[in-house]
Design an enzyme around this catalytic site. Structure first.
Site, short mmCIF file in Angstrom:
data_model
loop_
_atom_site.label_atom_id
_atom_site.label_comp_id
_atom_site.label_asym_id
_atom_site.label_seq_id
_atom_site.Cartn_x
_atom_site.Cartn_y
_atom_site.Cartn_z
N GLY B 51 32.28 17.01 41.35
CA GLY B 51 31.24 17.98 41.68
C GLY B 51 30.76 18.66 40.42
NE ARG B 128 41.94 34.50 49.38
CZ ARG B 128 42.99 34.78 48.64
NH1 ARG B 128 43.96 35.52 49.13
NH2 ARG B 128 43.07 34.35 47.41
CB SER B 159 40.66 23.52 43.81
OG SER B 159 40.69 22.28 43.17
CG ASP B 188 39.06 36.13 36.48
OD1 ASP B 188 39.19 34.90 36.45
OD2 ASP B 188 39.10 36.78 37.52
NE ARG B 191 32.28 34.45 35.18
CZ ARG B 191 32.65 33.74 36.23
NH1 ARG B 191 33.73 34.09 36.92
NH2 ARG B 191 31.95 32.68 36.61
CG HIS B 215 40.66 33.45 39.87
ND1 HIS B 215 39.81 33.79 38.84
CD2 HIS B 215 39.94 32.68 40.70
CE1 HIS B 215 38.63 33.24 39.06
NE2 HIS B 215 38.69 32.54 40.18
#
Lengths: 334, 355
Positions: B51, B128, B159, B188, B191, B215
């Protein structure tokens, strides 16, 4: 109550920020545009990257995603906007924008639609980066490079079509695979019109200077029992095949555009098969763009290598030129 | 009779001539010196899932010249073949001479690193736990195959939800814990460093700051460690990261948490940043660098956590995987956040079937 910034950092130079020296703009943030962008970023070619598109959200999402990778990159400024002011002072502008062929649509109609798109793009690019070099990727690339040249008013050495750079890369890969060597060790050129009627110059194909046609004089003909011609056919078919399998192609074209960008930005004078204005070469009388081996450096196309082509190969180039002029002469408003 | 003989002679001569010319270009051009089996790859990387995330990982790894062989696996055969071909067509510009793909995992044999990006995305309104169970079922099929063909590999799980799925991968693989890594808060933190550095007018690599723990929404920014050139930001502004901070630095961490959702809303998915961050981890592993990265590792026994859960900690990564973990000096509040994350994760994990 001074801020962390004030406490931490004392400015020494209070001049405004330096303008970029190696800025690259990519127009169009589809799969091709983004593959060009990430390849250029990962090759550390530019100090500023600008993205432009009409789709605001997609554009913003892409630029944020790239910015979030800044820790791992050496391009400190990545910007985007629908307004072309963001592209100012670019050395290189890669144009991937345009519409795709609808089912049953004639090439002339597709081209006219893309002319209309380019009419809004090209003058804006030039307005903000009057000294840039343009690399046109959108298809049909040879016609659109001509259109870009006319709309831009730039001298012809500053407008380049990605042309058969990718075809040649695929050719070298496939030929090299058959010989068990790396693509970079196989020398072979595919020239002329990008696409179905590209011309593989069999007479020049060589490995370490050993000419393949001398080893097999039938190479590239129908009578060749090794059927080397099938390899060129595979090159022509490969774009369609990848599109059929995954919907589009992007990685190979992205890598090839980064390769061209490197020669231009680093003033390398490497020779690449790219689409350039070939009027008065090989008996071609019209203003058309076809791929020939071009020396690329910071001026753009500084020179063209004169090939020794067979009569048949020259004939093919002339046919391509006629076909292209047939389309170009009916275009409006350029 | 003479004429027949003459014709026979002529044809024999022409056949002989054709035979002599039938040596191929390959045979005339290249004389093999060595004719044994081809060398095994030394730095093979497999990416599972082609993907947007998987392909961004693939192209970042290729452009960083980290591997001598890249293998792609997926269940969607056409897409897989198309992606492989598109990368192969770029071979002239790359230094990875072998790029292969198959839905059969034998193509992944002898990998040093396997990056797992496969899995299903959360459906609207899906819990979840349900998402995790669906992904467990996929991983039950994938992970044993990976290990079968590359028993000595290091697995990087990308994933989501990554901490749970890294635990799942560890259980299903039977590999020791130091060889299973979750991409965790590596992105994270990247960023965070980008956003903080922007505010200070410097490059992200010159801003030191760590986001740890789970995460996603409940990640922990370790404000006490943030520094530039060793100058501790909390020393300059003791309120940093609190609600009463006038400069509102905590907003920056919030932006980190929100940024994934924002990019997804704008362009449908994120891929470039995660791809670059995975290539960064891969580089430390393949080049045996002992660099420290915030990645998800098994934290049972640390910070009073008693369950087998994966959370992101600063880990020293080298050719063996997670060589060691850096012991952070965390505030009580930060430790409490980690413990709470551990409980939440264990709540999900304990109800998983067949792990």
């Amino acid at each position: 109550m001074s801020s962390v910034l004030q406490q931490l950092i004392s400015p020494l130079a209070s001049t405004s920020a330096e303008p970029p020296r190696n800025k690259v703009t990519v127009v169009g943030v589809g799969q091709v545009g983004m593959a060009c962008a990430i390849s250029i970023l990962l090759r550390d070619l530019c100090d500023e990257l600008a993205l432009v598109d009409v789709m605001k959200d997609r554009l913003k999402g892409e630029v944020m995603d790239l910015q979030h990778g800044s820790l791992f990159l050496k391009t400190s400024k990545i910007v985007a906007d629908t307004d072309y002011a963001v592209t100012a002072n670019s050395r290189l502008v890669v144009v991937t924008a345009g519409v795709r062929q609808q089912e049953g649509e004639s090439r002339l109609n597709l081209v006219q639609r893309n002319v209309n798109v380019f009419k809004s793009i090209i003058p804006q690019i030039i307005k903000y980066s009057p000294n840039c070099t343009l690399v046109v990727v959108s298809n049909p690339v040879d016609v659109l490079t001509y259109v870009t040249w006319k709309l831009s008013g730039l001298p012809k050495h500053r407008v380049i079509g990605s042309g058969t750079n990718l075809d040649s890369a695929r050719f070298r890969y496939m030929m090299a695979e058959r010989l068990g060597i790396h693509a970079s060790s196989f020398n072979g050129w595919v020239l002329g019109e990008h696409g179905d009627t590209s011309v593989p110059v069999w007479s020049g194909a060589n490995v370490a200077g050993v000419n393949l046609q001398k080893l097999n004089p039938d190479i590239g003909t129908d009578g060749d029992n090794e059927q080397w011609k099938a390899t060129h056919k595979a090159v022509v078919d490969s774009a369609y095949e990848v599109i059929k399998l995954k919907g589009y192609t992007n990685w190979a074209i992205g890598l090839s555009v980064a390769d061209l960008s490197e020669s231009i930005i680093k003033n390398m004078s490497r020779v690449h098969p790219v689409s350039t204005m070939v009027k008065d070469m090989y008996g071609i009388g019209e203003e058309v763009f076809l791929s020939l081996p071009c020396v690329l450096n910071s001026t753009g196309v500084s020179s063209v290598v004169n090939m020794t082509l067979t009569d048949a190969e020259v004939g093919q180039l002339r046919n391509s030129a006629d076909t292209l002029w047939g389309i170009q002469k009916d275009l409006k408003d350029i | 009779m003479l004429i027949t003989c003459w014709y026979l002679y002529i044809s024999a001569r022409s056949i002989a001539k054709q035979y002599l010319n039938m040596a191929s270009i390959m045979q005339k051009l290249i004389t093999p010196l060595f004719s044994g089996p081809p060398e095994l790859p030394r730095n093979k990387v497999t990416v599972v899932g082609v993907g947007q995330v998987g392909m961004a990982c693939a192209v970042s790894i290729l452009l960083r010249e980290l591997t001598d062989e890249l293998a792609l696996v997926d269940v969607m055969e056409d897409k897989l073949k198309g992606e492989m071909m598109d990368l192969q067509h770029g071979s002239l510009f790359l230094k990875t001479p072998k790029i292969v793909a198959d839905k059969d995992y034998s193509v992944t044999a002898n990998s040093r690193i396997v990056v797992v990006t496969a899995g299903v995305r959360q459906q609207e309104g899906e819990s979840r736990l349900n998402l995790v169970q669906r992904n467990v079922n996929i991983f039950k099929h994938i992970v044993p195959l990976i290990v079968r063909y590359s028993p000595n590999c290091i697995i990087i799980v990308v994933s989501n939800p990554v901490d749970v799925l890294t635990y799942v991968t560890w259980k299903l693989s039977g590999l020791p814990k130091h060889r299973i890594i979750g991409s965790g808060t590596n992105l994270d933190s990247a960023r965070f460093r980008f956003l903080m550095a922007e505010k200070l007018g410097i490059h992200p690599s010159s801003f030191n700051g760590w986001i740890l723990g789970e995460h996603g929404d409940t990640s922990v920014p370790v404000w006490s460690g943030t520094n530039v050139a060793g100058v501790n930001l909390q020393t300059l502004n003791p309120e940093i990261g609190t609600e009463s901070d006038e400069e509102n630095w905590t907003e920056t961490h919030k932006m980190v948490v929100d940024s994934a959702y924002e990019v997804i809303k704008l362009k449908g998915y994120t891929n470039w940043a995660i791809g670059l961050s995975v290539a960064d981890l891969t580089e430390s592993l393949i080049r045996n660098m002992n660099r420290i990265h915030p990645v998800s590792t098994m934290v049972q026994g640390m910070y009073g956590i008693s369950d087998e859960v994966y959370l992101s900690m600063p880990c020293v990564l080298n050719g063996g995987g997670v060589a060691s973990v850096v012991n952070m000096t965390l505030t009580e509040d930060e430790v409490a956040q980690l413990q709470e994350s551990a409980s939440t994760l264990w709540d999900i994990q304990k109800d998983l079937q067949d792990v």
